[in-house]
Scaffold this motif. Structure first.
Motif, PDB file in Angstrom:
ATOM      1  N   ILE A 147      -2.056   3.617  -4.626  1.00 41.03           N
ATOM      2  CA  ILE A 147      -0.661   3.195  -3.966  1.00 41.03           C
ATOM      3  C   ILE A 147      -0.874   2.737  -2.447  1.00 41.03           C
ATOM      4  CG2 ILE A 147       1.667   3.935  -3.260  1.00 41.03           C
ATOM      5  CD1 ILE A 147       1.690   5.225  -5.734  1.00 41.03           C
ATOM      6  N   PRO A 148      -1.648   3.744  -1.520  1.00 41.37           N
ATOM      7  CA  PRO A 148      -2.181   3.471  -0.438  1.00 41.37           C
ATOM      8  C   PRO A 148      -3.064   1.850  -0.098  1.00 41.37           C
ATOM      9  CG  PRO A 148      -2.250   5.550  -0.348  1.00 41.37           C
ATOM     10  CD  PRO A 148      -2.389   4.944  -1.846  1.00 41.37           C
ATOM     11  N   PRO A 151      -0.652  -1.448  -1.309  1.00 47.58           N
ATOM     12  CA  PRO A 151       0.629  -1.277  -0.992  1.00 47.58           C
ATOM     13  C   PRO A 151       1.664  -2.742  -1.345  1.00 47.58           C
ATOM     14  CG  PRO A 151      -0.583  -1.951   1.012  1.00 47.58           C
ATOM     15  CD  PRO A 151      -1.622  -1.740  -0.208  1.00 47.58           C
ATOM     16  N   ILE A 152       1.107  -3.505  -1.247  1.00 47.54           N
ATOM     17  CA  ILE A 152       2.044  -5.092  -1.614  1.00 47.54           C
ATOM     18  C   ILE A 152       2.462  -4.997  -2.983  1.00 47.54           C
ATOM     19  CG2 ILE A 152       1.925  -7.540  -1.729  1.00 47.54           C
ATOM     20  CD1 ILE A 152       0.014  -7.774   0.471  1.00 47.54           C
ATOM     21  N   ARG A 155       5.163  -1.874  -3.001  1.00 44.97           N
ATOM     22  CA  ARG A 155       6.176  -2.353  -2.045  1.00 44.97           C
ATOM     23  C   ARG A 155       7.079  -3.502  -2.616  1.00 44.97           C
ATOM     24  NH1 ARG A 155       3.340  -4.227   2.136  1.00 44.97           N
ATOM     25  NH2 ARG A 155       3.085  -2.124   3.146  1.00 44.97           N
ATOM     26  N   ARG A 156       6.631  -4.308  -3.758  1.00 45.07           N
ATOM     27  CA  ARG A 156       7.253  -5.473  -4.338  1.00 45.07           C
ATOM     28  C   ARG A 156       7.970  -5.090  -5.517  1.00 45.07           C
ATOM     29  NH1 ARG A 156       3.233 -10.434  -2.977  1.00 45.07           N
ATOM     30  NH2 ARG A 156       3.899 -10.831  -0.692  1.00 45.07           N
ATOM     31  N   ASP A 181       3.396   8.691  -1.139  1.00 43.04           N
ATOM     32  CA  ASP A 181       2.956   7.609  -0.659  1.00 43.04           C
ATOM     33  C   ASP A 181       3.875   6.359  -1.021  1.00 43.04           C
ATOM     34  OD1 ASP A 181       0.564   8.778   0.240  1.00 43.04           O
ATOM     35  OD2 ASP A 181      -0.463   8.588  -1.661  1.00 43.04           O
ATOM     36  N   LEU A 182       4.228   6.607  -2.279  1.00 41.31           N
ATOM     37  CA  LEU A 182       5.481   5.481  -2.575  1.00 41.31           C
ATOM     38  C   LEU A 182       6.434   5.269  -1.821  1.00 41.31           C
ATOM     39  CD1 LEU A 182       6.282   3.225  -4.582  1.00 41.31           C
ATOM     40  CD2 LEU A 182       7.345   4.954  -5.855  1.00 41.31           C
ATOM     41  N   ARG A 183       6.945   6.484  -1.387  1.00 39.74           N
ATOM     42  CA  ARG A 183       8.152   6.571  -0.328  1.00 39.74           C
ATOM     43  C   ARG A 183       7.970   6.091   1.049  1.00 39.74           C
ATOM     44  NH1 ARG A 183      11.197   6.315  -4.123  1.00 39.74           N
ATOM     45  NH2 ARG A 183      11.277   8.107  -5.668  1.00 39.74           N
ATOM     46  N   ALA A 184       6.703   6.086   1.147  1.00 37.17           N
ATOM     47  CA  ALA A 184       6.435   5.671   2.718  1.00 37.17           C
ATOM     48  C   ALA A 184       6.380   4.311   2.711  1.00 37.17           C
ATOM     49  CB  ALA A 184       4.990   6.435   2.997  1.00 37.17           C
ATOM     50  N   ILE A 185       6.192   3.505   1.541  1.00 33.74           N
ATOM     51  CA  ILE A 185       6.228   2.163   1.922  1.00 33.74           C
ATOM     52  C   ILE A 185       7.449   1.387   1.000  1.00 33.74           C
ATOM     53  CG2 ILE A 185       3.660   1.784   1.882  1.00 33.74           C
ATOM     54  CD1 ILE A 185       3.659   1.420  -1.275  1.00 33.74           C
ATOM     55  N   HIS A 186       8.055   2.378   0.308  1.00 33.31           N
ATOM     56  CA  HIS A 186       9.237   1.663  -0.412  1.00 33.31           C
ATOM     57  C   HIS A 186      10.018   2.811  -0.931  1.00 33.31           C
ATOM     58  CE1 HIS A 186      11.645  -0.838  -2.970  1.00 33.31           C
ATOM     59  NE2 HIS A 186      10.893  -1.315  -3.681  1.00 33.31           N
TER      60      HIS A 186
END
Length: 219
Positions: A147-148, A151-152, A155-156, A181-186
């Protein structure tokens, strides 16, 4: 001398996506674009989903692979109309490819259309196919770094599914870390953990499909 390019090189792709979306909306067909790296379990997820929903929902699949019809044959064996797209060397499906396959379907007779994209955590995320939702699978053997590192993709995507949780006792994977990790980007993304093989956690995925299908048919 500088040349300024103003024309959108993806305009044909965008037009095709808009065309697909209009067709899907008119027929009230819920369309899910499934993405993952190779081997994360997309086809196994579809097999179990079909077994859970078939009889109550009319299901069809567009199957994307570089070569062969092996995954398509697995789904056809369940009695589901499945159309194969082989890209030969292409790393993703695009809206024009999907549009070319739509004449094979009677969309008004399909409740759920799944598009199984090419196995890849990079290219497929950037292409709108006209779908209602993008769903990405990440299997626990792939590790917590995906996930890190990609990220694109995450995030999409509307939903991230952590698959193969039956293997958690045997691999170094932390579900809480993956969700963080997911919550940090989406922050708004759906997050589900399940095993497409054993069925553990599967009902949450099925319930979500039922809910979004109801929303789709009300519009």
């Amino acid at each position: 001398m500088k040349v300024h390019l103003q024309e959108d090189i993806l305009k044909d792709q965008k037009r095709a996506a808009a065309f697909n979306r209009e067709r899907f909306n008119l027929s009230k067909t819920l369309v899910i674009n499934l993405m993952s790296s190779p081997g994360a379990g997309k086809t196994t997820l579809l097999e179990k989903t079909i077994k859970n929903l078939n009889g109550n929902y009319r299901i069809a699949v567009i199957e994307g692979d570089l070569a062969t019809e092996r995954d398509a044959e697995r789904l056809r064996a369940l009695g589901v109309q499945t159309v194969q797209i082989n890209t030969v060397g292409g790393c993703h499906l695009d809206a024009r490819m999907i549009a070319k396959q739509l004449p094979h379907f009677h969309l008004e007779e399909i409740d759920l259309l799944f598009i199984e994209n090419i196995g890849n955590l990079v290219c497929p995320s950037g292409y709108d196919l006209g779908q209602n939702y993008k769903v990405v699978l990440l299997s626990v053997p792939e590790g917590n770094d995906k996930i890190p590192k990609y990220p694109i993709m995450f995030r999409r995507t509307d939903m991230t599914i952590i698959n193969k949780i039956d293997l958690l006792p045997f691999v170094d994977f932390d579900l809480a870390e993956a969700e963080s990790d997911l919550r940090a980007i989406h922050p708004e993304a759906h997050f589900k953990a399940l095993s497409a093989k054993t069925g553990e956690g599967f009902e949450s995925w099925i319930d979500w499909l039922r809910d979004v299908h109801q929303t789709c048919t009300r519009h």
